[in-house]
Enzyme design. Sequence first.
Site, PDB file in Angstrom:
ATOM      1  N   ASP A  34     -28.824 -49.596 121.719  1.00 56.29           N
ATOM      2  CA  ASP A  34     -29.413 -48.918 122.890  1.00 56.29           C
ATOM      3  C   ASP A  34     -31.242 -48.708 122.744  1.00 56.29           C
ATOM      4  O   ASP A  34     -31.726 -48.871 121.771  1.00 56.29           O
ATOM      5  CB  ASP A  34     -29.015 -47.289 122.897  1.00 56.29           C
ATOM      6  CG  ASP A  34     -29.652 -46.538 124.302  1.00 56.29           C
ATOM      7  OD1 ASP A  34     -29.447 -47.272 125.063  1.00 56.29           O
ATOM      8  OD2 ASP A  34     -30.054 -46.003 123.483  1.00 56.29           O
ATOM      9  N   ASP A  69     -28.293 -44.098 119.362  1.00 48.77           N
ATOM     10  CA  ASP A  69     -28.782 -42.527 119.069  1.00 48.77           C
ATOM     11  C   ASP A  69     -27.427 -41.728 119.049  1.00 48.77           C
ATOM     12  O   ASP A  69     -27.642 -40.320 119.096  1.00 48.77           O
ATOM     13  CB  ASP A  69     -29.817 -41.742 119.940  1.00 48.77           C
ATOM     14  CG  ASP A  69     -29.403 -42.103 121.226  1.00 48.77           C
ATOM     15  OD1 ASP A  69     -28.467 -41.768 121.830  1.00 48.77           O
ATOM     16  OD2 ASP A  69     -30.188 -41.360 122.127  1.00 48.77           O
ATOM     17  N   ASP A  90     -24.151 -43.048 123.776  1.00 43.26           N
ATOM     18  CA  ASP A  90     -23.343 -44.256 123.214  1.00 43.26           C
ATOM     19  C   ASP A  90     -21.694 -43.914 123.057  1.00 43.26           C
ATOM     20  O   ASP A  90     -21.308 -44.732 122.347  1.00 43.26           O
ATOM     21  CB  ASP A  90     -24.597 -44.491 122.813  1.00 43.26           C
ATOM     22  CG  ASP A  90     -25.439 -45.188 123.095  1.00 43.26           C
ATOM     23  OD1 ASP A  90     -25.470 -44.951 123.981  1.00 43.26           O
ATOM     24  OD2 ASP A  90     -26.659 -44.366 122.571  1.00 43.26           O
TER      25      ASP A  90
END
Length: 620
Positions: free
Chosen positions: A321, A514, A518
Amino acid sequence: MTKKQKKVLIRIIIAFLLLVVLHFVPVKGWLSLVLYLVPYFVIGYDILKKAFKGILNRQVFDENFLMAVATVGAIILGEYTEGVAVMLFYQIGELFQSYAVGKSRRNISELMDIRPDYANIEKDGKLEKVDPDEVEVGSIIVVKPGEKIPIDGIVEYGTTTLNTAALTGESLPRDAKEGDEVISGCINMTGLIKIKTTKEFGDSTVSKILDLVENSSSKKSRSENFITKFARYYTPAVCYGALALAVLPPIVSLIIGFDPAWNQWIYRALTFLVISCPCALVISIPLSFFAGIGGASKEGVLVKGSNYLEALSEAKYIVFDKTGTLTKGVFEVAGIHDAVIPEDKLLEYAAYAESFSSHPISRSLCKAYGKEIDQTRVSDVNEISGEGVTAVVDGTSVAAGNIKLMKRLGIECKECGNVGTVVHVAVNGSYAGHILISDQLKQHTKQALEELKKLGMKKLVMLTGDAKRVAESVAKEVGVTDVYSELLPADKVSKVEELLEKKPAKEKLVFVGDGINDAPVLSRADIGIAMGALGSDAAIEAADIVLMDDDPLKISKAIHISKKCIRIVYENIYFAIGIKIICLVLGALGIANMWAAIFADVGVMVIAVLNAIRALNAGK
């Protein structure tokens, strides 16, 4: 050394001294047998007891049974010294193994020595120590210099520096002041602080981390499962092999008219049993993973099980990400462009419209506005995932978001030539301008990706909801091989599934996020790594591996640790099986005697255990 270990050591010393004395005492016959049985029972009574219980419980084939049969058989054959010596050295090996495992556990306990013993509650002007479990949410606790923070909370009074080494592996202290969130497990280094607790002890960071580490041993790797199954079939097989070695050659010799030499073949069979004991494998493989997980914890890398540690060593595809993982995730307004209304009014509308959102971009707009926001001025807020926000501010309809939102609303907007995240703003259905917001790369992002390439990663992929132009600019700067932009959260899951289908089955795909939003992707990847997860419940729950700070270099460190741990595991497997096969063949041929068998069992186990505990320093 524990009391039990001290007792075993005393028995070893007594048995050894008796064995040395008997070696110089000129006695023979029954008296010799009786005298040698004294050190034999001193050193071996517990092994004989365990073997007998195993037979009663129909769990015959284990190392205790092998040692009992081999040593009793040797004594029956008149090899008193060797019978006692086998049991003596076996107990020495067991003591060494017990001490090594205990040392590993102590090291891990020290590394994770973050469980607080008490919390200070102020009552009637005096501090009272209470059990952290008894502290309710919203209570004020006092943490003096040198004490651990027992429960997550917010600093209400005082400033200090915190030692987070036990959590993150980093020695650099962190500053904490009034209004800052602090987590349990950190050590207060300088000033006295008062903390308003935001969680119960059972839900605090320290409890979640300790549960994670304590439960990691329940998730076995393929190697551990293989060794367990191997021992289950291997031990009975060698017992039957030893029986065949003791019986078949003499019978064949009788049939063809030669001396059966029963004693010789039974001795070889007993040697065969000692050699075949699988202790080195059964002990050293789980110990290697246990030590590897402990060594990783020391570096601030929490692994939920040895299966994930093993899978990480097979990683070839890393998917990142962008925001908060490769970049700092700290957005700042860099400029306002193409405004058709006063810039300060444009920023005010955007900040108010975004004021109910927790997105980093929303927070950056509120920060840039710089004034206290009266949310009563805002109504009809509608946050559209992956696009932006619509709201009514002081009776004026405001839309703030990306180009997708503008297209949804049928509003023509202008492109921005600068690199960064662009927030387009429309007021009363008309385009009012756009705000450029920039995000900075983390300090070690480029170095981290270079290290991953050196470790043999085939693809480094970046997924982001940012515009294509911004995403490609970041990807080029950090050296990502593939980039996919303008993705909604659901699109990230679809993209990871697509990558999973294309890659070879033996190669693993890692997703690094993070941990804030997610969770679905972390769960879908072969291995999910949440970084910068200090205090993030969502990350600790969803990820397989948790990096306790936000340094991207920890990703390559985690992979390095996993590879070193697996290398140690296979070194032990090949070494132990190789030596045993050689000695088994030599024993069957009569070349290797009982002393060689002792080395093949105890010596190999000691070497394998010493090699296994190297995994404690796998992060070095």
